[in-house]
Design an enzyme around this catalytic site. Structure first.
Site, PDB file in Angstrom:
ATOM      1  N   SER A 188      -6.551  -5.340   8.953  1.00 23.04           N
ATOM      2  CA  SER A 188      -5.541  -6.311   9.397  1.00 23.04           C
ATOM      3  C   SER A 188      -4.382  -5.624  10.111  1.00 23.04           C
ATOM      4  CB  SER A 188      -5.009  -7.129   8.211  1.00 23.04           C
ATOM      5  OG  SER A 188      -4.198  -6.316   7.382  1.00 23.04           O
ATOM      6  N   CYS A 221       0.186  -6.963   0.270  1.00 21.31           N
ATOM      7  CA  CYS A 221      -0.932  -6.198  -0.302  1.00 21.31           C
ATOM      8  C   CYS A 221      -2.214  -6.319   0.541  1.00 21.31           C
ATOM      9  CB  CYS A 221      -1.146  -6.681  -1.731  1.00 21.31           C
ATOM     10  SG  CYS A 221      -2.807  -6.715  -2.321  1.00 21.31           S
ATOM     11  N   PRO A 222      -2.966  -5.235   0.767  1.00 18.35           N
ATOM     12  CA  PRO A 222      -2.720  -3.854   0.293  1.00 18.35           C
ATOM     13  C   PRO A 222      -1.802  -3.041   1.212  1.00 18.35           C
ATOM     14  CG  PRO A 222      -4.822  -3.955   1.428  1.00 18.35           C
ATOM     15  CD  PRO A 222      -4.268  -5.362   1.456  1.00 18.35           C
ATOM     16  N   GLY A 223      -1.350  -3.652   2.331  1.00 18.14           N
ATOM     17  CA  GLY A 223      -0.370  -2.946   3.157  1.00 18.14           C
ATOM     18  C   GLY A 223      -0.742  -2.726   4.614  1.00 18.14           C
ATOM     19  N   GLY A 224      -1.688  -3.507   5.132  1.00 25.89           N
ATOM     20  CA  GLY A 224      -2.102  -3.340   6.531  1.00 25.89           C
ATOM     21  C   GLY A 224      -0.957  -3.518   7.520  1.00 25.89           C
ATOM     22  N   ASP A 240       4.559  -8.798  -2.844  1.00 22.91           N
ATOM     23  CA  ASP A 240       3.214  -9.254  -3.216  1.00 22.91           C
ATOM     24  C   ASP A 240       2.980  -8.937  -4.686  1.00 22.91           C
ATOM     25  OD1 ASP A 240       0.332  -9.734  -3.377  1.00 22.91           O
ATOM     26  OD2 ASP A 240       0.359  -9.610  -1.192  1.00 22.91           O
ATOM     27  N   ASP A 260       6.175 -13.614  -5.694  1.00 21.25           N
ATOM     28  CA  ASP A 260       5.535 -14.564  -4.786  1.00 21.25           C
ATOM     29  C   ASP A 260       6.311 -14.577  -3.472  1.00 21.25           C
ATOM     30  OD1 ASP A 260       4.714 -16.810  -3.377  1.00 21.25           O
ATOM     31  OD2 ASP A 260       4.548 -18.083  -5.144  1.00 21.25           O
ATOM     32  N   LYS A 306      -2.998 -19.866   9.663  1.00 23.33           N
ATOM     33  CA  LYS A 306      -4.446 -20.054   9.495  1.00 23.33           C
ATOM     34  C   LYS A 306      -4.815 -21.448  10.006  1.00 23.33           C
ATOM     35  CE  LYS A 306      -4.111 -16.132   7.378  1.00 23.33           C
ATOM     36  NZ  LYS A 306      -4.499 -14.871   7.995  1.00 23.33           N
TER      37      LYS A 306
END
Length: 367
Positions: A188, A221-224, A240, A260, A306
């Site tokens: 990502s 998360c995970p940090g892209g 996150d 959140d 999205k």
């Protein structure tokens, strides 16, 4: 030449067609879109001959969401003779383009068309030589002159035309070629890198993607996306409940808040960038981003919406219009752009930049 050719992501031809039809009618340019499913392109045929050029000149390419490139073209050249494919292309451009600055021989972004790319590379050499000798192309590349496009949809079949360098995509096939960094936590990361290339002019990177800036990544998360900010020496608050990649935490530039993303509120007043790639309903993400921008909690934001399965252009348009109205209602002048990036899938990426606000609050804005 009375047609506008738009490259798009395979499977999103209907959205691209709905968008160009809408934008054209707003400018009193009328015609109809020819759509072939999963072809990777749309053809908008104008009723008035000169309207195709008018549209490509006057419709800002930056306003288009689903188009990767915008080109004026003529009729489809079919069955190019194998012994001389060059002459019909030169003939099509004669009297239409003079002293072009670049040549791009391209194909739709589909698996079927990728086999044509090898031929396109070979064909470019003799075609360029012939176009230069015919004065259709300059003897050198120029970023100030029209770009000549030859778009092969099948062996021996192509559309031929031109685009304007100040109102097109600068990338071959409208796709930035980015290499996945081996140390990035997820693929990502390429979405945010591409967004920087698409939305921020290269000569403004030093100012707007500066070392030492503060940024927030919601749903990190995970940090892209955090990875891209860290690479530019920014200090990042990563929000996150999930775990972050240890390699990012080891840099000392990332503070992980297990919260959140929709409930987190910033504690500092000098955050420049807000980024967000959370999987959530588009209207909910759009409202959250609007809240951050209205409150002056950030200066620029890049986030993903999205898309639903149907009426995707309408959904995006409604969300962007809602954001624009709320920002204006709060006295905030902002630039909003959206694009379905090459590295996006069922989503579009939005960029919003606060220019100034009627209520002073951020010291880095022009009041």
């Amino acid at each position: 030449m009375n047609k506008v050719l738009l490259y798009c992501r395979q499977g999103f031809e209907k959205e691209c067609a709905a968008e160009i039809t809408d934008k054209a009618s707003q400018r009193e340019v009328f015609g109809f879109a020819r759509v072939k499913e999963d072809s990777g392109y749309v053809l908008f045929e104008c009723y008035q001959h000169e309207d195709a050029d008018k549209l490509v000149r006057e419709l800002p390419f930056s306003e288009l969401i689903f188009a990767r490139q915008m080109v004026v073209v003529g009729e489809l050249l079919r069955d190019l003779p194998p012994e001389d494919r060059v002459s019909p292309v030169v003939g099509m451009l004669t009297g239409v383009v003079e002293k072009g600055g670049d040549l791009r021989v391209e194909v739709p972004d589909t698996n079927e068309s990728k086999e044509l790319l090898k031929f396109c590379r070979k064909f470019t050499v003799p075609l360029r030589a012939s176009l230069r000798s015919s004065n259709i192309l300059l003897n050198y590349e120029s970023a100030k002159r029209p770009v000549v496009h030859v778009f092969f949809i099948a062996p021996g079949c192509c559309y031929v035309g031109y685009s304007y360098p100040d109102n097109n995509s600068t990338f071959f096939m409208g796709i930035p070629r980015l290499k996945f960094p081996s140390d990035a936590p997820s693929r990502s990361t390429l979405k945010l890198e591409e967004a920087f290339h698409v939305f921020i002019p290269a000569d403004e990177w030093d100012e707007r993607l500066a070392s030492g800036m503060y940024a927030v990544d919601l749903g990190a998360c995970p940090g892209g996306w955090t990875y891209q900010l860290v690479q530019r020496s920014m200090m990042v608050d990563a929000i996150d409940n999930g775990p972050m990649a240890p390699s990012l935490m080891d840099t000392g530039q990332v503070t992980h808040h297990r919260e959140d993303g929709f409930k987190y509120r910033p504690t500092r007043t000098n955050i420049y960038w807000l980024v967000c790639d959370m999987v959530e309903k588009p209207v909910r993400v759009a409202n959250l981003m609007t809240e951050w921008l209205v409150n002056g909690w950030c200066r620029e934001a890049i986030f993903n919406l999205k898309l639903p399965m149907k009426k995707r252009y309408e959904e995006v348009s409604q969300n962007l219009a809602m954001m624009n109205e709320k920002l204006k209602a709060n006295g905030i002048n902002a630039q909003i752009n959206a694009r379905q990036l090459y590295h996006d899938r069922e989503e579009v990426t939005v960029h919003v930049r606060r220019i100034w606000s009627a209520v002073p609050g951020r010291r880095d804005e022009r009041y």
